[in-house]
Write an enzyme that holds these catalytic residues in place. Structure first.
Site, PDB file in Angstrom:
ATOM      1  CE  LYS A 157      -8.400  -2.323   4.908  1.00  0.00           C
ATOM      2  NZ  LYS A 157      -8.131  -3.440   3.989  1.00  0.00           N
ATOM      3  CD1 TRP A 211      -2.130  -2.250   1.711  1.00  0.00           C
ATOM      4  CD2 TRP A 211      -2.990  -1.166  -0.037  1.00  0.00           C
ATOM      5  NE1 TRP A 211      -3.151  -3.026   1.200  1.00  0.00           N
ATOM      6  CE2 TRP A 211      -3.695  -2.392   0.128  1.00  0.00           C
ATOM      7  CE3 TRP A 211      -3.360  -0.316  -1.084  1.00  0.00           C
ATOM      8  CZ2 TRP A 211      -4.748  -2.764  -0.718  1.00  0.00           C
ATOM      9  CZ3 TRP A 211      -4.401  -0.694  -1.920  1.00  0.00           C
ATOM     10  CH2 TRP A 211      -5.084  -1.899  -1.740  1.00  0.00           C
ATOM     11  CG  ASP A 236      -3.030   4.228   4.060  1.00  0.00           C
ATOM     12  OD1 ASP A 236      -4.036   4.083   4.778  1.00  0.00           O
ATOM     13  OD2 ASP A 236      -2.835   3.567   3.024  1.00  0.00           O
TER      14      ASP A 236
END
Length: 426
Positions: A260, A164, A236
């Protein structure tokens, strides 16, 4: 012992006579069809927090599975029940929250309370704005350099600790002179750097990290200090957002896809230092400009109303648990018993991640006996009502995502299965 176990499939799990059998998944699906009738019968008592043991038993009995998916991920059963009860008629309005105007008084109250509760959870200072956005964290890969860099020649530093952060770096290169200050690629993304090994550019507009790599299971336990002139650290936090306390004041921007730990897919949360808002590049699309959303209280256009509402219910649930310090303790305990099982397996299960930076949210491991046994492991676990354990398609193996809403009983069932599987397949 191994031979005896081999003749009795799933013996350790099936011998638990005291545990009621979970209903068939078809029955669970059918029961959801009677939503409106059931909603009328659910009282406020359903919203009250049950004991952890009772909640875990209800979770398995009512859902039929433990969901170890990386995202969209499991949500608290109490939250889903409350949403179910309020779905048809939200607070006596005669409308579902999915039907009402995002500018009406009911949703206005819901989004304001969601923001207030999030601020309480993370102790968000007044120096920072809270934005409810769309487009996932991936959209923020572009929004961050567009808002923080004056133009495409402005430098920016990235710590690339997994898939990511690598994606965010590559996207930022389109809108800034982004460079890699450190990369874990050569080590297959199994470690994080000593902070003095991050080769920061003092002229960089910001230093970007991914606080928890969902695919590789690498998590920052502390955060580096930015050495750029503006002192901007960007994170992030998609897969460990609201899993533990964070000193928000250390960050210029925190962003997270909600699917999440705090809600369903469809909403992204950004926490942005206010002095960084209002200087976006002229080419910045209106929907990627932080100022657009800050000036309009996240209501510039129709937001993902239902997803924000669910986030608000989750924030209430986290506060009721005692806040993020208590949530962190629970998460550490769950992760600890799972990693202990891996480490005590004499190499049967292998987690390649350096122990000092192992994620409390995403636990990846492989089986020493190879991919065929991993497929068997995943298939048998699925039959035992433990689903979504397959590792990310880019790395394979097994991955157990054990976010806030995964009950301890789910992790305990998984480790019992792991020990049983090893005994039956030496």
């Amino acid at each position: 012992m191994a031979a005896a176990a081999a003749t009795t499939p799933h013996s350790l799990l099936l011998q638990r006579a005291a545990t009621p059998a979970a209903p068939p998944r078809a029955a669970i699906a059918a029961s959801s069809l009677s939503l409106s009738a059931r909603a009328a019968r659910i009282s406020c008592a359903a919203v009250a927090a049950p004991s952890p043991a009772a909640a875990a038993a209800a979770d398995e009995a009512e859902r039929g599975v433990y969901n170890f998916a990386a995202g969209p991920a499991t949500l608290p059963l109490s939250v889903l029940k409350r949403a179910q009860a309020e779905l048809v008629d939200y607070h006596g309005s005669g409308m579902s929250i999915m039907e009402m105007s995002h500018r009406g008084k009911e949703f206005d109250a819901a989004i304001k309370k969601a923001e207030a509760d999030l601020r309480a959870l993370l102790a968000v200072p007044d120096t920072h704005a809270v934005l409810f956005l769309q487009g996932g964290a991936t959209t923020q890969f572009a929004a961050v350099p567009l808002n923080l860099c004056a133009g495409p020649t402005d430098p920016a530093d990235f710590v690339v600790s997994g898939s990511w952060s690598d994606k965010s770096f590559k996207e930022a290169k389109k809108f800034s002179a982004a460079s890699v200050a450190w990369s874990g690629k050569d080590g297959k993304y199994t470690a994080l750097p000593p902070f003095d090994a991050i080769k920061q550019n003092p002229e960089a507009r910001f230093l970007h990290i991914c606080s928890n790599e969902t695919i590789h299971g690498v998590e920052f336990k502390d955060y580096p200090e930015p050495r750029n002139k503006s002192g901007i650290l960007v994170a992030d936090m998609s897969s460990n957002f609201c899993s533990k306390p964070v000193d928000v004041s250390r960050f210029g921007v925190i962003y997270a896809g909600a699917q999440k730990n705090v809600g369903p897919s469809g909403v992204t949360i950004a926490i942005v230092r206010k002095d960084l808002i209002g200087a976006a590049q002229p080419v910045t699309p209106v929907m990627l400009d932080f100022k657009t959303h800050a000036d309009n209280a996240s209501l510039y256009n129709t937001p993902p109303c239902f997803a924000i509402y669910i986030c608000g219910l989750v924030f209430e649930d986290l506060l009721a648990q005692g806040g993020l310090a208590e949530v962190e303790k629970k998460n550490a305990h769950k992760a600890g018993i799972l990693y202990d099982t891996v480490d005590a397996s004499s190499g049967y299960y292998i987690c390649p991640v350096d122990k000092s930076v192992r994620s409390h949210m995403n636990v990846p491991f492989t089986l020493a006996k190879g991919p065929d046994f991993e497929k068997q492991f995943i298939a048998e676990a699925d039959k035992e009502s433990m689903v979504q354990l397959k590792g990310h398609r880019s790395v394979g193996g097994v991955r157990a995502s054990i976010y806030n809403a995964m009950p301890l009983a789910g992790v305990e069932k998984l480790v019992a299965f792991m020990k049983d599987f090893q005994a039956r397949n030496p």
